[in-house]
Design a protein around this motif. Structure first.
Motif, short mmCIF file in Angstrom:
data_model
loop_
_atom_site.label_atom_id
_atom_site.label_comp_id
_atom_site.label_asym_id
_atom_site.label_seq_id
_atom_site.Cartn_x
_atom_site.Cartn_y
_atom_site.Cartn_z
N GLY A 58 -0.61 23.73 17.86
CA GLY A 58 0.29 24.49 18.62
C GLY A 58 -0.54 25.81 19.19
N VAL A 59 -1.69 26.06 19.02
CA VAL A 59 -2.31 27.18 19.50
C VAL A 59 -3.56 26.63 20.41
N PRO A 60 -3.39 27.21 21.60
CA PRO A 60 -4.54 26.93 22.49
C PRO A 60 -5.81 27.71 22.08
N ALA A 61 -7.26 27.23 22.58
CA ALA A 61 -8.44 27.62 22.15
C ALA A 61 -9.17 27.55 23.18
N CYS A 62 -10.22 28.53 22.91
CA CYS A 62 -11.49 28.49 23.97
C CYS A 62 -12.73 27.55 23.20
N THR A 113 -10.56 32.37 18.99
CA THR A 113 -11.55 31.20 19.40
C THR A 113 -12.50 31.84 20.55
N THR A 114 -13.48 31.52 20.69
CA THR A 114 -14.51 32.06 21.87
C THR A 114 -15.17 30.75 22.47
N GLY A 115 -15.48 30.76 23.71
CA GLY A 115 -16.26 30.06 24.47
C GLY A 115 -17.45 30.39 25.07
N GLY A 116 -18.65 29.75 25.09
CA GLY A 116 -19.79 30.16 25.39
C GLY A 116 -20.72 31.08 24.42
#
Length: 202
Positions: free
Chosen positions: A113-117, A146-149
């Motif tokens: 239920g939690v969006p993420a990167c 969370t992180t993306g890149g």
């Protein structure tokens, strides 16, 4: 206050080393990061061999656990025995993941239920876990981030430092490592990403 930077075989050097190096700028404040590995030595995606500073069981004692990414993350989440060595508890720990590390959080049920990167290559695999992937470099809900890149690891470190020691400590750490002439810009960008991406838990 101890931070476990979980680093698996095939790891991305930028993820593990940037986060740990930035956090370790705060040792005088009592915050310290350790490269935490499932085996005594792990080899990066580019062939760099690293000796772990702490064994995997250290994650149970750490106040913060960060999961780095790598080229073997899908193998990690498919390994029940390895995953069982990550008994994380978001009620008492800050837990973050970089890029494909979001797959590990999804496997542990921490992204329900939690969006993420995540990064572009990992995105379809994270979405296959029924996780909504955001077009953003950083997202946090409560104690999960969370992180993306690869270079977004600075935002993960900024989040940890801000949560554990406060914004002034984060400003000092990020400002110290920023490119000359871009110190203030870098600090403000990092803090803006964290403030914008952090929301209250649902």
């Amino acid at each position: 206050m101890q931070v476990a930077v979980v680093t698996f075989d095939g790891f991305n050097e930028l993820d593990s080393f940037i986060a740990s190096a930035l956090i370790n700028r705060c040792r005088k404040g009592g915050l310290e990061a350790f490269i935490t590995t499932p085996t005594p030595v792990v080899t990066s995606m580019n062939g760099v061999e690293v000796t772990g500073q702490r064994p995997m069981q250290f994650v149970t004692d750490a106040e913060v656990v960060l999961i780095g990414s790598g080229v073997k993350t899908r193998d990690v989440v498919a390994d029940d025995r390895l995953i069982s060595r990550l008994p994380l508890d978001s009620s008492r720990q800050l837990i973050g993941a970089q890029c494909s590390g979001a797959l590990v959080l999804a496997r542990l049920g921490l992204l329900d239920g939690v969006p993420a990167c995540t990064d572009m290559k990992s995105r379809p695999f994270v979405e296959a876990c029924d996780v909504t992937v955001l077009d953003a470099p950083f997202h946090a809900e409560g104690n999960i981030a969370t992180t993306g890149g690869c270079l977004a690891s600075q935002y993960l470190a900024t989040w940890v430092i801000t949560r554990m020691l406060g914004e002034d400590a984060a400003r000092d750490a990020i400002g110290y490592v920023a490119s000359v002439g871009e110190n203030q810009e870098t600090v403000e960008r990092s803090l803006r990403a964290v403030h914008t991406g952090a929301v209250a838990p649902r």
